[in-house]
Design a protein around this motif. Structure first.
Motif, short mmCIF file in Angstrom:
data_model
loop_
_atom_site.label_atom_id
_atom_site.label_comp_id
_atom_site.label_asym_id
_atom_site.label_seq_id
_atom_site.Cartn_x
_atom_site.Cartn_y
_atom_site.Cartn_z
N ILE A 135 0.83 -1.21 0.00
CA ILE A 135 0.00 0.00 0.00
C ILE A 135 0.86 1.26 0.00
N THR A 136 1.91 1.25 0.81
CA THR A 136 2.75 2.44 0.91
C THR A 136 3.56 2.64 -0.36
N SER A 137 4.00 1.56 -0.99
CA SER A 137 4.72 1.66 -2.25
C SER A 137 3.83 2.23 -3.35
N LEU A 138 2.58 1.78 -3.38
CA LEU A 138 1.64 2.31 -4.37
C LEU A 138 1.39 3.79 -4.16
N VAL B 33 7.45 9.31 -6.82
CA VAL B 33 8.83 9.03 -6.39
C VAL B 33 9.51 8.29 -7.53
N PRO B 34 10.70 8.73 -7.97
CA PRO B 34 11.32 8.16 -9.18
C PRO B 34 11.62 6.67 -9.12
N LYS B 35 12.04 6.17 -7.95
CA LYS B 35 12.41 4.75 -7.84
C LYS B 35 11.82 4.17 -6.56
N ILE B 36 11.15 3.02 -6.70
CA ILE B 36 10.50 2.38 -5.57
C ILE B 36 10.89 0.91 -5.53
N VAL B 37 11.25 0.43 -4.34
CA VAL B 37 11.58 -0.98 -4.13
C VAL B 37 10.74 -1.48 -2.96
N ALA B 38 10.12 -2.63 -3.11
CA ALA B 38 9.28 -3.19 -2.05
C ALA B 38 9.72 -4.61 -1.70
N LYS B 39 9.76 -4.90 -0.41
CA LYS B 39 10.03 -6.27 0.05
C LYS B 39 8.69 -6.98 0.19
N VAL B 40 8.54 -8.09 -0.52
CA VAL B 40 7.30 -8.86 -0.48
C VAL B 40 7.66 -10.35 -0.43
N ASN B 41 7.13 -11.06 0.54
CA ASN B 41 7.42 -12.49 0.66
C ASN B 41 6.40 -13.36 -0.03
N ARG B 42 5.17 -12.92 -0.10
CA ARG B 42 4.14 -13.72 -0.79
C ARG B 42 4.17 -13.38 -2.28
N LEU C 248 0.24 -7.70 -8.00
CA LEU C 248 -0.48 -6.48 -7.62
C LEU C 248 0.42 -5.27 -7.73
N LEU C 249 1.66 -5.40 -7.27
CA LEU C 249 2.61 -4.29 -7.35
C LEU C 249 2.95 -3.97 -8.80
N GLU C 250 3.19 -5.00 -9.60
CA GLU C 250 3.55 -4.77 -11.00
C GLU C 250 2.42 -4.09 -11.76
N SER C 251 1.18 -4.45 -11.44
CA SER C 251 0.04 -3.80 -12.10
C SER C 251 -0.04 -2.33 -11.72
N GLY C 252 0.54 -1.97 -10.57
CA GLY C 252 0.59 -0.57 -10.14
C GLY C 252 1.84 0.15 -10.60
N GLY C 253 2.63 -0.50 -11.45
CA GLY C 253 3.82 0.14 -12.00
C GLY C 253 5.07 -0.02 -11.16
N ILE C 254 5.03 -0.88 -10.14
CA ILE C 254 6.20 -1.09 -9.27
C ILE C 254 6.76 -2.47 -9.58
N GLU C 255 7.95 -2.50 -10.18
CA GLU C 255 8.50 -3.77 -10.64
C GLU C 255 9.72 -4.23 -9.85
#
Length: 453
Positions: A310-313, A320-329, A335-342
């Motif tokens: 949620i916070t990354s989205l 924000v130009p660059k976003i990195v998210a830690k996700v274990n599942r 869901l993140l990729e569909s929001g443009g976070i790869e």
């Protein structure tokens, strides 16, 4: 190989899943009956319910004749005791998961004094992965071989890119950089393309080359994101501390936001040069007040996948130009990729990858090569391996154009000393070289497996 895995939690499950797919004989030990039932139902493994610090339990699991024991419980001390006991009982190799930074600093002592083969730290591996991405923000992901001599950069072909409509064989002349497109992900497919392959918008590319040549390529394409100078990290756990030190060493300024007051007090001592904020980073007003809009990169590292997503989205929404998210599942990654976070990292996947590389290296009875590095690409559909080549390998001294490579095999780089070679048809592999092999043809253990018999 006969492998005993201690700990059937998230990390243990990922390791067991990876090794089971390679056909090893796996026995899992865990005290938690629910974990045992879950892994037994999901994978073809033998399960033993009990404490692996008890030598009797280890004997029941076959430690006296085991090739490898992997201790992956949440407790560092438990893992080390299991490892020591297994070695005393006769297990040939022991891999131990350790997270405490104090233990990490004594890695060589533990390996030599206690007989541990490998110590893996998922938090440090995750921090290293993120730091590589932030040093090359144009990339979705960065994997390295031979201590950085060659990199594989994941990159998405965006709207209006100069790569759209280009055939791969045209790229060297058009862009003047010595890089190779090793993998193309298009929809659900992962392809190892030939020179006639034409790129389309939305393709995700795995690009091989030296760091210098890859930067030259992106500069020629016209897609270079500005260098990251400031980073905001949500979550002040171990990964956040490791990452802060790595980023500060690279000249970046770091702000860490954590909601726990006592942890923030500890962080002031652990990372004295960083800016530490005590606040709830899931609240937009906290992030905006602390400068989210003006930061170059945002990294979500809490233990809650939902908060990280949620916070990354939200960070993406405020550009924000660059976003990195830690996700274990893994299913959350879509869901993140569909929001443009790869740029998504998973500590347990990184550890499973590291353990698999070591297991494959020691299970290789051939003397013609050894697995030095292993990376999984395209959601595990493709592997990229660095193999050290010895005398007697089938590929030694033969021009690549004359090698009868198996289908789904690509030699994407040859590392000779400090030189990184982008191979062509006349390139010959020599003893002592490190060859980077990209494969969709199965799980390689040695370089002789790349050629037809």
């Amino acid at each position: 190989m006969k492998i005993i895995l201690v700990g059937a939690g998230k990390v243990g499950f990922s390791i067991a899943e990876s090794l089971a797919s390679e056909g090893h004989d796996i026995t899992v030990i865990d005290q938690d009956g629910e974990n045992v039932i879950q892994i037994s139902n999901a994978l073809d493994v033998i399960c033993v319910e009990g404490s692996a610090t008890n030598p009797a339990t280890l004997r029941d699991a076959g430690a006296e004749n085991a090739d490898v024991l992997i201790a992956a419980t949440p407790g560092d001390e438990v893992n080390m005791i299991c490892g020591i006991a297994a070695r005393k009982l006769g297990t040939r190799h022991v891999i131990v998961r350790v997270r405490n930074p104090e233990f990490l600093s004594q890695t060589e002592f533990f390996r030599e004094s206690l007989g541990l083969s490998v110590i893996v730290n998922p938090d440090y591996e995750c921090a290293m992965e993120i730091s590589r991405i932030l040093r090359f923000p144009t990339a979705v992901r960065v994997d390295t071989f031979s201590k950085g001599s060659v990199e594989i950069i994941e990159y998405r072909v965006g709207e209006g890119s100069g790569l759209i409509g280009a055939a791969l064989k045209e790229l060297p002349q058009r862009f003047g950089a010595k890089v190779l497109i090793a993998v193309v992900e298009r929809g659900e497919e992962a392809l190892i393309p030939n020179g006639d392959f034409v790129l389309q918008e939305g393709d995700k590319l795995s690009i091989t080359g030296s760091a210098q040549e890859i930067r030259r390529f992106f500069s020629a394409v016209g897609h270079v994101k500005k260098r990251v100078k400031s980073v905001m990290i949500m979550g002040g756990g171990r990964i956040g501390v490791y990452l802060t030190h790595l980023l500060e060493d690279a000249g970046m300024s770091v702000t860490v936001v954590d909601r726990n007051r006592s942890r923030c007090d500890e962080l002031c001592d652990l990372i004295p040069n960083a800016r530490v904020i005590c606040g709830d980073a899931t609240r937009s007003e906290v992030l905006l007040e602390e400068g989210l809009r003006s930061t170059d990169a945002f990294v979500a590292l809490t233990g809650d996948d939902g908060d990280n997503i949620i916070t990354s989205l939200y960070a993406s929404r405020v550009q924000v130009p660059k976003i990195v998210a830690k996700v274990n599942r893994e299913h959350f990654s879509e869901l993140l990729e569909s929001g443009g976070i790869e740029s998504i990292v998973s500590p347990r996947s990184l550890v499973a990858q590291q353990v698999t590389r070591y297991i494959r290296a020691i299970s290789n009875s051939a003397e013609s090569s050894s697995v030095e590095t292993l990376h999984r690409l395209a959601d595990g559909k493709i592997e990229a391996l660095e193999l050290k080549v010895s005398e007697g390998a089938a590929c030694v001294g033969v021009p690549l154009k004359d090698l009868r490579l198996k289908k789904g095999i690509l030699i994407s780089a040859v590392i000779r000393g400090s030189e990184s070679i982008l191979p062509n048809g006349s390139t010959c592999i020599r003893p002592g070289d490190h060859a980077v092999i990209v494969t969709a043809a199965g799980r390689l253990k040695n370089i002789n497996e790349i050629v037809e018999n």
